[in-house]
Write a protein that holds these residues in place. Structure first.
Motif, PDB file in Angstrom:
ATOM      1  N   GLU A 131      22.179  17.831  71.941  1.00  0.00           N
ATOM      2  CA  GLU A 131      22.039  16.740  70.992  1.00  0.00           C
ATOM      3  C   GLU A 131      23.325  16.594  70.184  1.00  0.00           C
ATOM      4  N   PRO A 178      14.418  22.480  63.727  1.00  0.00           N
ATOM      5  CA  PRO A 178      13.266  23.008  64.452  1.00  0.00           C
ATOM      6  C   PRO A 178      13.645  24.338  65.113  1.00  0.00           C
ATOM      7  N   GLN A 207      18.471  21.176  76.328  1.00  0.00           N
ATOM      8  CA  GLN A 207      18.661  19.967  75.540  1.00  0.00           C
ATOM      9  C   GLN A 207      19.964  20.052  74.760  1.00  0.00           C
ATOM     10  N   THR A 225      19.912  12.895  65.485  1.00  0.00           N
ATOM     11  CA  THR A 225      18.728  12.197  65.997  1.00  0.00           C
ATOM     12  C   THR A 225      18.870  11.734  67.447  1.00  0.00           C
ATOM     13  N   GLY A 268       7.883  27.258  62.345  1.00  0.00           N
ATOM     14  CA  GLY A 268       8.533  26.405  63.328  1.00  0.00           C
ATOM     15  C   GLY A 268       9.845  25.781  62.882  1.00  0.00           C
ATOM     16  N   ILE A 311      15.966  11.610  70.335  1.00  0.00           N
ATOM     17  CA  ILE A 311      15.302  12.898  70.551  1.00  0.00           C
ATOM     18  C   ILE A 311      13.808  12.749  70.287  1.00  0.00           C
ATOM     19  N   SER A 312      13.016  13.701  70.771  1.00  0.00           N
ATOM     20  CA  SER A 312      11.556  13.596  70.679  1.00  0.00           C
ATOM     21  C   SER A 312      10.941  14.658  69.763  1.00  0.00           C
ATOM     22  N   HIS A 313      11.717  15.187  68.848  1.00  0.00           N
ATOM     23  CA  HIS A 313      11.235  16.206  67.917  1.00  0.00           C
ATOM     24  C   HIS A 313      11.889  15.961  66.564  1.00  0.00           C
ATOM     25  N   PRO A 314      11.434  16.644  65.505  1.00  0.00           N
ATOM     26  CA  PRO A 314      12.103  16.454  64.207  1.00  0.00           C
ATOM     27  C   PRO A 314      13.595  16.786  64.320  1.00  0.00           C
ATOM     28  N   PHE A 320      12.954  26.561  68.172  1.00  0.00           N
ATOM     29  CA  PHE A 320      12.367  26.539  69.508  1.00  0.00           C
ATOM     30  C   PHE A 320      12.220  27.948  70.091  1.00  0.00           C
TER      31      PHE A 320
END
Length: 188
Positions: free
Chosen positions: A148, A37, A146, A6, A113, A14-17, A39
């Motif tokens: 993470e 996800p 990105q 996260t 997705g 983070i700004s996505h699932p 991408f």
């Protein structure tokens, strides 16, 4: 054991699932289930599906590191949503003793997705007495790349580096403690 990524590599949200990883012992190894996800950024590395791919970390991947902190031996496992993988055995920080290790059981699929991957890591691939872990996810192309982390580094660092073993956290995976590690992997 369930792991959820996260945070960015240095602790921002983070700004996505999130990427979700489930680890479970099974006959002959550790089962890894990934849900993340998709991408598609960057696009597929183009290597054969089901085969190791060198420098897979330059693409969209989920990575898991399994560490024996007593002697700094660790297994780095990378999974790509396009079906490639990369496995490295390291003796000491950033010191691979074996790379491009074959894996018979990795499959990946994408839909709506999301990408899902399933693999079984044989017991012989692990260093003995794994006691720490970290996991990472990478996607995007520069300047929007990105990075993470399950257990992020602190803000004192200016670049991501997933081999900062001091940020790994304790884990109890109930892996076999001794006698399982493969000499073909670990060179002993």
């Amino acid at each position: 054991m369930d792991l959820t990524i996260t945070r960015t590599w240095n602790g921002d949200e983070i700004s996505h699932p999130p990427v979700k990883i489930h680890l479970a012992c099974c006959d002959g190894g550790l089962r890894v289930n990934i849900s993340a996800p998709f991408f598609n950024d960057p696009a597929s590395p183009g290597g054969p599906v089901g085969k190791p791919f060198d420098k897979l970390w330059d693409y969209e991947v989920v990575e898991i590191f399994f560490l024996n902190s007593t002697n700094n031996e660790y297994l780095e496992v990378e999974f790509c949503p396009h079906g490639q993988h990369q496995i490295l055995a390291l003796k000491g920080q950033c010191n691979p003793c074996k790379s491009s290790i074959e894996l018979d059981s990795f499959t990946a699929e994408t839909a709506d997705g999301i990408w899902k991957g399933i693999a079984t890591l044989p017991w012989g691939y692990f260093p003995e007495s794994v006691d720490k872990i970290n996991a990472y996810a990478i996607h995007g192309t520069d300047p929007n790349r990105q990075y993470e982390a399950l257990y992020p580094a602190d803000k004192s660092h200016d670049q991501p580096n997933f081999h900062r073993l001091e940020y790994f956290q304790s884990v109890e995976l109930n892996l076999p403690k001794t006698g399982m590690r493969s000499p073909a992997i670990w060179g002993d």
